[in-house]
Write a protein that holds these residues in place. Structure first.
Motif, PDB file in Angstrom:
ATOM      1  N   VAL A 122      38.044 -41.662 -47.832  1.00 48.27           N
ATOM      2  CA  VAL A 122      36.694 -41.164 -48.084  1.00 48.27           C
ATOM      3  C   VAL A 122      35.764 -42.368 -48.173  1.00 48.27           C
ATOM      4  CG1 VAL A 122      35.190 -39.954 -49.703  1.00 48.27           C
ATOM      5  CG2 VAL A 122      37.504 -39.105 -49.280  1.00 48.27           C
ATOM      6  N   ALA A 123      34.727 -42.375 -47.328  1.00 52.02           N
ATOM      7  CA  ALA A 123      33.759 -43.471 -47.327  1.00 52.02           C
ATOM      8  C   ALA A 123      32.375 -42.879 -47.559  1.00 52.02           C
ATOM      9  CB  ALA A 123      33.810 -44.213 -45.994  1.00 52.02           C
ATOM     10  N   GLY A 124      31.894 -42.970 -48.802  1.00 51.59           N
ATOM     11  CA  GLY A 124      30.602 -42.376 -49.138  1.00 51.59           C
ATOM     12  C   GLY A 124      30.668 -40.868 -49.047  1.00 51.59           C
ATOM     13  N   ASP A 125      29.798 -40.276 -48.217  1.00 48.64           N
ATOM     14  CA  ASP A 125      29.786 -38.816 -48.084  1.00 48.64           C
ATOM     15  C   ASP A 125      30.556 -38.359 -46.849  1.00 48.64           C
ATOM     16  OD1 ASP A 125      28.103 -39.739 -46.140  1.00 48.64           O
ATOM     17  OD2 ASP A 125      26.385 -38.496 -46.690  1.00 48.64           O
ATOM     18  N   ALA A 126      31.332 -39.261 -46.256  1.00 52.04           N
ATOM     19  CA  ALA A 126      32.100 -38.933 -45.051  1.00 52.04           C
ATOM     20  C   ALA A 126      33.581 -39.196 -45.269  1.00 52.04           C
ATOM     21  CB  ALA A 126      31.597 -39.746 -43.860  1.00 52.04           C
ATOM     22  N   VAL A 127      34.402 -38.570 -44.430  1.00 50.02           N
ATOM     23  CA  VAL A 127      35.833 -38.851 -44.384  1.00 50.02           C
ATOM     24  C   VAL A 127      36.111 -39.528 -43.046  1.00 50.02           C
ATOM     25  CG1 VAL A 127      38.149 -37.875 -44.250  1.00 50.02           C
ATOM     26  CG2 VAL A 127      36.513 -36.971 -45.908  1.00 50.02           C
ATOM     27  N   CYS A 128      36.759 -40.696 -43.098  1.00 53.03           N
ATOM     28  CA  CYS A 128      37.087 -41.436 -41.883  1.00 53.03           C
ATOM     29  C   CYS A 128      38.580 -41.322 -41.596  1.00 53.03           C
ATOM     30  CB  CYS A 128      36.710 -42.913 -42.028  1.00 53.03           C
ATOM     31  SG  CYS A 128      34.934 -43.184 -42.177  1.00 53.03           S
ATOM     32  N   ALA A 140      49.041 -50.586 -31.447  1.00 51.31           N
ATOM     33  CA  ALA A 140      48.585 -49.500 -30.572  1.00 51.31           C
ATOM     34  C   ALA A 140      47.624 -50.035 -29.507  1.00 51.31           C
ATOM     35  CB  ALA A 140      47.894 -48.415 -31.389  1.00 51.31           C
ATOM     36  N   GLU A 141      47.715 -49.459 -28.293  1.00 54.28           N
ATOM     37  CA  GLU A 141      46.860 -49.908 -27.195  1.00 54.28           C
ATOM     38  C   GLU A 141      45.375 -49.667 -27.503  1.00 54.28           C
ATOM     39  OE1 GLU A 141      48.108 -47.806 -23.749  1.00 54.28           O
ATOM     40  OE2 GLU A 141      50.202 -48.443 -23.903  1.00 54.28           O
ATOM     41  N   THR A 142      45.098 -48.505 -28.073  1.00 53.84           N
ATOM     42  CA  THR A 142      43.708 -48.115 -28.311  1.00 53.84           C
ATOM     43  C   THR A 142      43.596 -47.416 -29.656  1.00 53.84           C
ATOM     44  OG1 THR A 142      43.394 -47.765 -25.936  1.00 53.84           O
ATOM     45  CG2 THR A 142      41.715 -46.838 -27.405  1.00 53.84           C
ATOM     46  N   LEU A 143      42.532 -47.690 -30.369  1.00 54.12           N
ATOM     47  CA  LEU A 143      42.233 -47.012 -31.623  1.00 54.12           C
ATOM     48  C   LEU A 143      40.925 -46.238 -31.469  1.00 54.12           C
ATOM     49  CD1 LEU A 143      42.896 -50.063 -33.968  1.00 54.12           C
ATOM     50  CD2 LEU A 143      44.411 -48.079 -33.751  1.00 54.12           C
ATOM     51  N   ARG A 144      40.832 -45.142 -32.188  1.00 51.72           N
ATOM     52  CA  ARG A 144      39.573 -44.389 -32.265  1.00 51.72           C
ATOM     53  C   ARG A 144      39.315 -44.069 -33.729  1.00 51.72           C
ATOM     54  NH1 ARG A 144      36.125 -42.423 -27.813  1.00 51.72           N
ATOM     55  NH2 ARG A 144      37.418 -42.397 -25.946  1.00 51.72           N
ATOM     56  N   LEU A 145      38.080 -44.253 -34.152  1.00 54.65           N
ATOM     57  CA  LEU A 145      37.696 -43.924 -35.518  1.00 54.65           C
ATOM     58  C   LEU A 145      36.881 -42.636 -35.504  1.00 54.65           C
ATOM     59  CD1 LEU A 145      37.822 -45.017 -38.464  1.00 54.65           C
ATOM     60  CD2 LEU A 145      35.509 -45.882 -38.081  1.00 54.65           C
ATOM     61  N   LEU A 146      37.315 -41.670 -36.316  1.00 54.98           N
ATOM     62  CA  LEU A 146      36.604 -40.410 -36.462  1.00 54.98           C
ATOM     63  C   LEU A 146      35.963 -40.379 -37.837  1.00 54.98           C
ATOM     64  CD1 LEU A 146      38.531 -39.834 -34.089  1.00 54.98           C
ATOM     65  CD2 LEU A 146      38.894 -37.549 -35.011  1.00 54.98           C
ATOM     66  N   ALA A 147      34.716 -39.982 -37.908  1.00 53.95           N
ATOM     67  CA  ALA A 147      34.014 -39.834 -39.193  1.00 53.95           C
ATOM     68  C   ALA A 147      33.446 -38.425 -39.248  1.00 53.95           C
ATOM     69  CB  ALA A 147      32.908 -40.867 -39.338  1.00 53.95           C
ATOM     70  N   VAL A 148      33.809 -37.669 -40.283  1.00 54.10           N
ATOM     71  CA  VAL A 148      33.328 -36.292 -40.425  1.00 54.10           C
ATOM     72  C   VAL A 148      32.492 -36.200 -41.690  1.00 54.10           C
ATOM     73  CG1 VAL A 148      35.510 -35.624 -41.539  1.00 54.10           C
ATOM     74  CG2 VAL A 148      34.000 -33.858 -40.640  1.00 54.10           C
ATOM     75  N   ARG A 149      31.353 -35.512 -41.578  1.00 53.05           N
ATOM     76  CA  ARG A 149      30.427 -35.411 -42.705  1.00 53.05           C
ATOM     77  C   ARG A 149      29.730 -34.062 -42.667  1.00 53.05           C
ATOM     78  NH1 ARG A 149      25.023 -38.809 -42.633  1.00 53.05           N
ATOM     79  NH2 ARG A 149      24.432 -36.950 -41.457  1.00 53.05           N
ATOM     80  N   LYS A 150      29.453 -33.546 -43.853  1.00 51.62           N
ATOM     81  CA  LYS A 150      28.724 -32.288 -43.944  1.00 51.62           C
ATOM     82  C   LYS A 150      27.320 -32.465 -43.377  1.00 51.62           C
ATOM     83  CE  LYS A 150      28.114 -28.581 -47.367  1.00 51.62           C
ATOM     84  NZ  LYS A 150      28.377 -28.218 -48.779  1.00 51.62           N
ATOM     85  N   ASP A 151      26.898 -31.513 -42.540  1.00 51.52           N
ATOM     86  CA  ASP A 151      25.546 -31.570 -41.997  1.00 51.52           C
ATOM     87  C   ASP A 151      24.530 -31.422 -43.117  1.00 51.52           C
ATOM     88  OD1 ASP A 151      26.227 -31.896 -39.290  1.00 51.52           O
ATOM     89  OD2 ASP A 151      26.671 -29.770 -39.109  1.00 51.52           O
ATOM     90  N   LYS A 152      23.507 -32.255 -43.065  1.00 45.96           N
ATOM     91  CA  LYS A 152      22.485 -32.259 -44.112  1.00 45.96           C
ATOM     92  C   LYS A 152      21.125 -31.915 -43.513  1.00 45.96           C
ATOM     93  CE  LYS A 152      23.323 -36.518 -45.299  1.00 45.96           C
ATOM     94  NZ  LYS A 152      23.326 -37.811 -46.032  1.00 45.96           N
ATOM     95  N   ALA A 174      29.858 -28.967 -40.608  1.00 41.23           N
ATOM     96  CA  ALA A 174      30.085 -30.413 -40.549  1.00 41.23           C
ATOM     97  C   ALA A 174      30.050 -30.876 -39.104  1.00 41.23           C
ATOM     98  CB  ALA A 174      31.426 -30.773 -41.187  1.00 41.23           C
ATOM     99  N   SER A 175      29.824 -32.166 -38.925  1.00 46.47           N
ATOM    100  CA  SER A 175      29.881 -32.794 -37.607  1.00 46.47           C
ATOM    101  C   SER A 175      30.867 -33.949 -37.653  1.00 46.47           C
ATOM    102  CB  SER A 175      28.502 -33.311 -37.186  1.00 46.47           C
ATOM    103  OG  SER A 175      27.603 -32.247 -36.973  1.00 46.47           O
ATOM    104  N   VAL A 176      31.508 -34.208 -36.523  1.00 47.98           N
ATOM    105  CA  VAL A 176      32.453 -35.322 -36.403  1.00 47.98           C
ATOM    106  C   VAL A 176      31.918 -36.301 -35.370  1.00 47.98           C
ATOM    107  CG1 VAL A 176      34.814 -36.018 -35.879  1.00 47.98           C
ATOM    108  CG2 VAL A 176      34.388 -33.787 -36.887  1.00 47.98           C
ATOM    109  N   ALA A 177      31.868 -37.564 -35.747  1.00 48.46           N
ATOM    110  CA  ALA A 177      31.487 -38.628 -34.809  1.00 48.46           C
ATOM    111  C   ALA A 177      32.750 -39.356 -34.368  1.00 48.46           C
ATOM    112  CB  ALA A 177      30.519 -39.605 -35.473  1.00 48.46           C
ATOM    113  N   VAL A 178      32.892 -39.533 -33.062  1.00 50.48           N
ATOM    114  CA  VAL A 178      34.063 -40.208 -32.492  1.00 50.48           C
ATOM    115  C   VAL A 178      33.600 -41.523 -31.888  1.00 50.48           C
ATOM    116  CG1 VAL A 178      35.986 -40.029 -30.886  1.00 50.48           C
ATOM    117  CG2 VAL A 178      35.084 -37.960 -31.972  1.00 50.48           C
ATOM    118  N   SER A 179      34.150 -42.619 -32.376  1.00 49.99           N
ATOM    119  CA  SER A 179      33.725 -43.939 -31.913  1.00 49.99           C
ATOM    120  C   SER A 179      34.170 -44.187 -30.474  1.00 49.99           C
ATOM    121  CB  SER A 179      34.306 -45.030 -32.811  1.00 49.99           C
ATOM    122  OG  SER A 179      35.689 -45.226 -32.515  1.00 49.99           O
ATOM    123  N   SER A 180      33.634 -45.231 -29.893  1.00 50.84           N
ATOM    124  CA  SER A 180      34.137 -45.706 -28.601  1.00 50.84           C
ATOM    125  C   SER A 180      35.563 -46.219 -28.779  1.00 50.84           C
ATOM    126  CB  SER A 180      33.248 -46.843 -28.078  1.00 50.84           C
ATOM    127  OG  SER A 180      31.912 -46.423 -27.952  1.00 50.84           O
TER     128      SER A 180
END
Length: 524
Positions: A216-222, A164-176, A259-265
């Motif tokens: 599932v990575a720790g308390d987040a889903v990637c 793939a030309e580009t990958l993006r990693l999304l991590a979603v976690r319950k707000d604490k 929950a919040s989702v973080a989107v990588s560069s």
């Protein structure tokens, strides 16, 4: 899950017979294509990636074995079943070399036999799919943790999206809640989150956004996504935001809360994915400084404030010293100003460590002050369930909470305290439990006097009824939440103790002269 099937036989009647023998859909299969031309079948298979390929051994142009070879050479890995009119052992031996073990004789394949074979194949395909998924998750987890993988291992993770030309990693976690006290840091922890299904692939003639793998990575889903095309950066971002928002919503449905989702560069080399994971993790930790319950793009992050020479981040000392002095003088206005200036500095810096340390100092001072007035410590109130964790989700929430608690403590201990201890206890009870069903009976029982005595004492000292005071506390909190803008009106009603949204609106209008929606719009 439907298994996609392609059938190939140069005899059209044989194809029609096989199609009509059983109800393929009921058995969990989808007939995606039937062909008499093996070359067309191969092209279709490369495009559609079937789980099962059923092909006649003897065909002109390309026989079944050659079709199997070319399918494998194209990177496809369907389960292959070869059909023949009689048992041909030379073909069978060659098929075994290609890893093909399913070999059906046409005249022996009746409806019961076909159904039985397909049920067996489906179970084996599902079992193999689960094993592959587990291996992919394990390898992805090792990659994100920093282990060096080989290109072959990466292809195991990404399959046909490995290039793939580009990958993006999304991590979603319950707000604490923020760690105002150490006990809050563990709030909502424990069990790993439930993992929502992968987002649907979105594709058109210009570009594609497709899931690669998740775990599932720790308390987040990637979730790892592959992108190609992206002629328009704005369009790509809009589509990525929509996918991230659907992932967040699915996560919330499964795990509850916000929950919040973080989107990588953008990642253009899969070997850089550990950096993208660290990036997304940091962004989630800083999510309290962003929009509560939202999608956070690393692309939007600005450089953090320059640290102080001693590495402590924003200089909180002047504001904390000013607060100590205000507390010493029992000056509520000066204390409130010091707290507001402190949190303005902390929020501007976005430094979570500095915020946590400042909260620790604020709590220590508050506990000393409260002890003089007979108030419980912050930790005690937390352990007894008298603090709503949702009030500690963002710095502004925490600031408002400290302002309220310091006012209460200063009133309880200062020489300017206007109320008796019983009235202060009643007010304290209402401020802590306004989100619940609070009654005069419950307040009176809590502070150890009769309901009639409470009513008389409260009215005499404050000039308002118990209900009026409770309503004022609730409406003040509702105003704060409306200014915040992250909750719907019915959610705000529930948070401030009203189970009926319409009744809440009526009370709010009576208190402010406008309904909640008008209030929110005027504050935008």
């Amino acid at each position: 899950m439907k298994m996609k099937v392609i059938m190939v036989d140069d005899e059209i009647l044989a194809l029609e017979h096989l199609k009509s023998l059983i109800d393929w859909d009921t058995l969990g299969y989808e007939l995606t294509g039937c062909f008499t031309n093996p070359k067309k079948a191969l092209s279709f298979a490369i495009e559609n990636k079937p789980h099962l390929l059923i092909a006649d051994i003897r065909m002109p142009i390309m026989d079944g074995l050659e079709l199997a070879r070319q399918s494998q050479a194209a990177g496809l890995s369907p389960r292959i079943v070869l059909l023949t009119s009689h048992k041909e052992f030379e073909y069978a031996k060659e098929a075994m070399k290609l890893g093909i073990s399913d070999y059906w004789v046409k005249h022996e394949t009746d409806a019961p036999t076909l159904a039985r074979e397909l049920e067996r194949l489906r179970k084996e395909l599902l079992d193999a799919s689960e094993v592959r998924a587990a291996v992919r998750k394990q390898l992805l987890g090792e990659l994100l943790a920093g282990r060096t993988l080989t290109p072959d291992q990466w292809r195991t993770i990404a399959g046909d999206r490995a290039n793939a030309e580009t990958l993006r990693l999304l991590a979603v976690r319950k707000d604490k809640p923020l760690a105002v006290i150490p006990e809050a840091a563990a709030f909502g922890g424990g069990a790993a989150p439930l993992e929502p299904g992968p987002p649907e692939e979105a594709e058109d003639e210009d570009d594609c956004l497709a899931p690669v793998a998740s775990l599932v990575a720790g308390d987040a889903v990637c979730v790892l996504l592959a992108m190609r095309g992206t002629r328009s950066e704005l369009r790509a971002r809009e589509r990525l935001h929509a996918v991230a928002d659907r992932l967040r919503a699915a996560f919330e449905r499964l795990n509850g809360g916000r929950a919040s989702v973080a989107v990588s560069s953008p990642v253009r080399d899969w070997r850089k994915l550990p950096e993208a994971y660290a990036e997304a993790s940091r962004l989630l930790e800083r999510s309290a400084f962003g929009r509560y319950g939202g999608v956070l793009f690393q692309d939007d992050e600005t450089a953090p404030a320059a640290p102080q020479p001693d590495g402590r981040g924003p200089d909180a000392e002047p504001h904390l010293a000013a607060l100590d002095e205000a507390v010493r003088r029992r000056d509520q206005a000066a204390a409130a100003e010091a707290i507001n200036r402190l949190f303005a500095s902390l929020s501007a810096a976005g430094d979570l460590a500095a915020l946590t340390e400042s909260c620790r100092r604020l709590v220590a001072t508050l506990n000393r002050l409260g002890a003089e007035g007979g108030l419980p410590s912050v930790a005690q109130s937390w352990n007894e369930g008298r603090i709503d964790a949702r009030r500690w989700m963002r710095p502004d929430d925490v600031r408002a909470w400290f302002l309220e608690r310091y006012e209460l403590a200063l009133n309880a201990t200062g020489s300017a305290a206007a109320y008796s201890r019983k009235v202060r206890q009643a007010l304290d009870y209402m401020r802590e439990r306004y989100a619940e069903e609070v009654t005069s009976d419950a307040i009176a029982e809590h502070i150890g006097i009769s309901k009639d005595h409470l009513r008389h004492l409260f009215k005499e000292e404050t000039g308002e009824t118990v209900l009026d005071a409770l309503t004022r506390i609730r409406i003040d909190e509702a105003k704060r939440l409306l200014r915040d803008g992250s909750l719907k009106i019915y959610e705000i009603a529930e948070r401030v103790g009203y189970r009926n949204g319409q009744y809440f609106s009526q009370v709010f209008r009576k208190a402010t002269g406008m309904n909640p929606l008008e209030y929110a719009e005027r504050r935008e």
